[in-house]
Design an enzyme around this catalytic site. Structure first.
Site, PDB file in Angstrom:
ATOM      1  N   ASP A 155       0.861  -1.181   0.000  1.00 51.79           N
ATOM      2  CA  ASP A 155       0.000   0.000   0.000  1.00 51.79           C
ATOM      3  C   ASP A 155       0.894   1.227   0.000  1.00 51.79           C
ATOM      4  O   ASP A 155       0.944   1.982   0.957  1.00 51.79           O
ATOM      5  CB  ASP A 155      -0.889  -0.051   1.253  1.00 51.79           C
ATOM      6  N   SER A 156       1.584   1.417  -1.098  1.00 51.86           N
ATOM      7  CA  SER A 156       2.588   2.462  -1.160  1.00 51.86           C
ATOM      8  C   SER A 156       2.286   3.374  -2.328  1.00 51.86           C
ATOM      9  O   SER A 156       1.944   2.929  -3.425  1.00 51.86           O
ATOM     10  CB  SER A 156       3.955   1.836  -1.315  1.00 51.86           C
ATOM     11  N   ALA A 157       2.439   4.652  -2.073  1.00 51.16           N
ATOM     12  CA  ALA A 157       1.899   5.649  -2.977  1.00 51.16           C
ATOM     13  C   ALA A 157       2.645   5.757  -4.296  1.00 51.16           C
ATOM     14  O   ALA A 157       2.073   6.081  -5.314  1.00 51.16           O
ATOM     15  CB  ALA A 157       1.897   6.998  -2.288  1.00 51.16           C
TER      16      ALA A 157
END
Lengths: 285, 285
Positions: A155-157
């Protein structure tokens, strides 16, 4: 007074949201953390000036990041979340009784603390007894962990910047090793609309395809994000997101959702022709 | 110098695109017409300051507005386009040899002339000998026409403002009468994300459902539009967009597309839960 927060999608495009006030600001060890209040999107979290999540469309993102995997392998028990500072993904995972362990690895503890204080769902998400929090670098965590997970969510931008280490071949290799035989890796893959996003997408695809035998891409609407949509990667050793989708068993669990359902699960993998062709060309190289 | 064009999605949200120059401006009898040049989106057409089309994502919109109907009824010959000033929808329709007649009804001739001069595909679209152009009000046209069409496309930006007459019960009733037994009506239905768009969507749904027995809604990404997506209505007397989808016959025609394909056709009808529930509630009233 008019106060507008502008999120730059690139040098020539920006989305601006009128905000009523800035509720919080902090310069942490790693980044600038801000919380704003707006009438159209509710509360907003930005990191280094980049929009990360909004009250109004957080569920578009979190639900599509979690339930696609959960309906494909309906036996998922142990989950690793890399990033996921705001707790939206945790909130969705916690809807499943069968999930017994959620390990969260986040580099910047301050983002979690700020989220817990200002975002409605965040405090409760992190309070769930199944959650174990590790404040460290995601790459380092998967390099040394002895745990075996049924689901890993990246869950990394952004494939660049402070999260760059999450997009290397070594990282994906370590994820592979930390996954059970029916395990699934879900990761964010840019959008493929603007040129720099296409470049990022190509880079991620090549990297992940060199590690996992099954690599599918699905698309979802996220109104506050660049181009209004986002691509997620579904990678696994043997599980296929359409063949193994178990509508009956998932429906039996009676999980309450506002965006996800088993039909949109399938539709999300039917990509526009230009993206399909781009991905096919990229994997040929 | 920085020159930004801002398209207001509502009072509190705007998308801004950096433009290199304003190529054209005119105050016509009906509205303000502007053409801008940008590096990220190519040329932009705005009417009364509202973004209508861009070079970069015009095909998202036009292809999904045309090919869904064309692959459901593969015998479509006579088409009526209401609005469609820029010619994008015409360009897609003209890919079909079987189409023998395309009647275009547009109130403001100046928009067509400006589009023909500044948008790459527009001049050729309008030059096709199958196109007949009627400069008049769409509602009036369908009220008096004796023609029977296989497809009517309401390519109109907005249920309010100058196009308001295109969203009345009388208008849809006249469309019904002007359609063949296997005819299809495709119309734009707002997006259902912001409150005012939900209100517009509810209004359109109630109106169209009082006239047509089959009313389905499908969703597509349009990056430059509010919320990044758009809902289209598929209305008909007896044809169903999923049951009657004829993949084989459509594929045989070898139509070149960049967005549309028969898989995304199906996926587009699988709506997010919150939209599905909203539509179900609205049609109950």
């Amino acid at each position: 007074m008019d106060l507008w927060l502008s999120d730059y999608h690139n040098e020539g495009v920006k989305l601006s949201i009128k905000v009523e006030s800035q509720l919080y600001q902090e310069r942490s060890e790693y980044q600038q953390i801000d919380i704003f209040e707006s009438s159209e999107f509710g509360r907003l979290l930005t990191l280094d000036g980049q929009l990360i999540t909004t009250d109004k469309d957080e569920f578009f993102y979190s639900e599509m990041m979690v339930h696609v995997a959960m309906a494909t392998n309906v036996e998922i028990k142990k989950v690793l979340v890399l990033g996921g500072c705001d707790g939206g993904v945790l909130k969705e995972l916690e809807k499943y009784d069968m999930v017994t362990q959620i390990d969260v690895v986040e580099l910047d503890e301050r983002v979690i603390e700020v989220s817990k204080q200002y975002l409605a769902y965040s405090k409760q998400s992190f309070a769930d007894p199944r959650v174990r929090l590790f404040i460290q670098d995601g790459l380092r965590y998967v390099r040394v962990t002895k745990e075996i997970y049924d689901l890993i969510i990246v869950d990394s931008a952004d494939p660049f910047g402070i999260n760059e280490s999450l997009f290397t071949k070594e990282f994906y290799g370590n994820c592979y090793n930390a996954l059970s035989e029916n395990g699934i890796l879900i990761s964010q893959q840019a959008n493929g609309f603007y040129q720099e996003d296409l470049d990022a997408l190509a880079h991620i695809r090549r990297t992940v395809a060199s590690v996992f035998p099954i690599n599918e891409v699905y698309m979802t609407s996220v109104p506050s994000y660049a181009a209004g949509y986002l691509l997620f990667g579904f990678s696994s050793k043997q599980i296929d997101p359409l063949v193994n989708l178990n509508i009956e068993k998932w429906s039996d669990k009676q999980i309450m959702t506002h965006f996800y359902n088993p039909m949109i699960h399938q539709g999300a993998f039917y990509l526009p022709t230009y993206i399909k062709e781009f991905l096919e060309n990229e994997t040929k190289h």
